[in-house]
Design an enzyme around this catalytic site. Structure first.
Site, PDB file in Angstrom:
ATOM      1  N   GLU A 251       0.836  -1.216   0.000  1.00 55.61           N
ATOM      2  CA  GLU A 251       0.000   0.000   0.000  1.00 55.61           C
ATOM      3  C   GLU A 251       0.870   1.265   0.000  1.00 55.61           C
ATOM      4  OE1 GLU A 251      -1.113   2.020   3.279  1.00 55.61           O
ATOM      5  OE2 GLU A 251      -0.706   0.469   4.771  1.00 55.61           O
TER       6      GLU A 251
ATOM      7  N   LYS B  38      -3.110  -2.111  16.153  1.00 53.90           N
ATOM      8  CA  LYS B  38      -2.381  -1.313  17.143  1.00 53.90           C
ATOM      9  C   LYS B  38      -3.275  -0.792  18.240  1.00 53.90           C
ATOM     10  CE  LYS B  38      -0.696   1.757  13.806  1.00 53.90           C
ATOM     11  NZ  LYS B  38      -1.758   1.240  12.990  1.00 53.90           N
TER      12      LYS B  38
HETATM   13  N1  PSU Z   1      -1.673   1.767  10.316  1.00 50.32           N
HETATM   14  C1  PSU Z   1      -0.357   2.056  10.338  1.00 50.32           C
HETATM   15  N2  PSU Z   1       0.173   2.855   9.398  1.00 50.32           N
HETATM   16  C2  PSU Z   1      -0.584   3.345   8.400  1.00 50.32           C
HETATM   17  C3  PSU Z   1      -1.983   2.993   8.357  1.00 50.32           C
HETATM   18  C4  PSU Z   1      -2.478   2.215   9.327  1.00 50.32           C
HETATM   19  O1  PSU Z   1       0.351   1.627  11.215  1.00 50.32           O
HETATM   20  O2  PSU Z   1      -0.055   4.054   7.571  1.00 50.32           O
HETATM   21  C5  PSU Z   1      -2.811   3.467   7.216  1.00 50.32           C
HETATM   22  C6  PSU Z   1      -3.179   2.286   6.301  1.00 50.32           C
HETATM   23  O3  PSU Z   1      -3.066   2.704   4.958  1.00 50.32           O
HETATM   24  C7  PSU Z   1      -4.637   2.010   6.628  1.00 50.32           C
HETATM   25  C8  PSU Z   1      -5.114   3.400   6.959  1.00 50.32           C
HETATM   26  O4  PSU Z   1      -5.359   1.420   5.578  1.00 50.32           O
HETATM   27  O5  PSU Z   1      -4.044   3.999   7.683  1.00 50.32           O
HETATM   28  C9  PSU Z   1      -6.371   3.385   7.788  1.00 50.32           C
HETATM   29  O6  PSU Z   1      -6.856   4.666   7.874  1.00 50.32           O
HETATM   30  P1  PSU Z   1      -8.293   4.923   8.526  1.00 50.32           P
HETATM   31  O7  PSU Z   1      -8.115   4.550   9.969  1.00 50.32           O
HETATM   32  O8  PSU Z   1      -8.537   6.380   8.321  1.00 50.32           O
HETATM   33  O9  PSU Z   1      -9.251   4.050   7.789  1.00 50.32           O
END
Ligand code: PSU
Ligand code: MN
Length: 307
Positions: free
Chosen positions: A30, A164
């Site tokens: 990603e 996390k």
């Molecule tokens: N968790 C991480 N690093 C990240 C993300 C999540 O440790 O960069 C990113 C991923 O791309 C995930 C997104 O799909 O955040 C989720 O965002 P939201 O919580 O806004 O859906």
């Protein structure tokens, strides 16, 4: 061979195209982690070393992003640097993917958007750091990542380091179950907690080899279940941050976030950035280590799956 029904705004890197044509293993990666998850130049170094590690294992990496309105499946080194440096990139999921394309924007793809694009060309295995989940306080904010519903309907296997502690992890597991998403622990009985290899939550399913995981994916395909799999891979012990220390930082960042009224898409990037600052960079070092660890596991699963 060309991919049938491929939209005109998709560019596939030549190595990825070769691999798709020959049926050899590919791992998708990603790009929100590049545009919103890590600062420059660490993001660029992380992204290129993760790709190198997958190549070295004999598997083709496909970093997925949107650049100037075009979907890129596999980036050139120049594109990767361009993306890592962009200041105002969008962060796109299922809801806003078409917007980025129709408006000619540059965007990091979240886990959800990356899964959709990977599946569009038949890439089945994907490595990331952490997925989005149910945020703390979701009972009032309704902040539940679209990653969870995407896992519920797009059949891509995602390797992540668990969930996390910035999330409400028990609620995240419940939503995954509701969405029909198996959560497979790799060599672990507890759900890994991103910066730490263990949590006090039991893992729903455990597998100890990549061939078991590949067989599992094949059976799911035969059943036409059409949903994703989450493989939770614990961070290596040497790269862990003790939970007491990281939880203090998370608590502080969470309180600041509430005081500053941060919401929506900004939540995850804000928390990651503050935890990075509070830990004086230690969270980033661990984050990079766990992404590499996940990339390698995904490459091994891909090799078994395409054998
Ligand atoms: N968790 C991480 N690093 C990240 C993300 C999540 O440790 O960069 C990113 C991923 O791309 C995930 C997104 O799909 O955040 C989720 O965002 P939201 O919580 O806004 O859906
Ligand atoms: Mn959200």
């Amino acid at each position: 061979m060309t991919i049938p029904n491929l939209p005109s705004f998709v560019d596939i890197h030549k190595d990825v195209l070769n691999s798709l044509n020959n049926g050899t293993p590919i791992v998708a990666l990603e790009s929100t982690i590049i545009t919103h998850g890590m600062p420059f130049p660490d993001n660029a170094e992380m992204a290129s070393s993760v790709e190198a590690l997958i190549y070295d294992y004999g598997v083709v990496p496909a970093t997925i992003a949107v650049i100037d309105g075009r979907i890129k499946i596999g980036l050139t080194p120049d594109e990767l640097i361009q993306l890592a440096k962009v200041k105002n990139a969008l962060k796109i999921s299922r809801a806003d993917m078409a917007f980025a394309i129709s408006q000619g924007k540059t965007a990091g793809t979240t886990v959800a958007a990356t899964m959709i694009i990977a599946r569009m060309v038949g890439i089945r295995i994907f490595a990331t750091g952490g997925i989005g989940g149910v945020h703390k306080g979701a009972e009032t904010t309704f902040d539940i990542s679209a990653d969870l519903t995407e896992l519920g309907k797009t059949d891509v296997l995602v390797v992540a380091a668990g969930a996390k502690a910035i999330l409400d992890v028990p609620k995240t597991l419940e939503v995954l179950e509701t969405q029909g998403v198996p959560v497979v622990g790799y060599k672990t009985n507890s759900l890994p907690a991103f910066w730490t290899k263990e949590s006090d939550l039991d893992i729903p399913l455990r597998m100890d080899t990549t061939s078991e995981i590949s067989d599992f994916l094949k059976v799911r395909d035969e059943l036409h279940l059409n949903s994703g799999i989450l493989v939770a891979n614990p961070i290596p012990e040497k790269d862990e941050i003790p939970s007491k220390i990281i939880n203090d930082y998370i608590q502080t960042a969470q309180t600041e976030m509430e005081n500053d009224n941060i919401s929506g898409k900004d939540v995850t990037p804000f928390l990651l950035k503050r935890i990075f600052e509070l830990s004086k960079g230690a969270s980033l070092t661990s984050n990079i280590a766990l992404v590499k660890n996940n990339a390698l596991l995904a490459a091994k699963i891909a090799k078994d799956f395409y054998k």
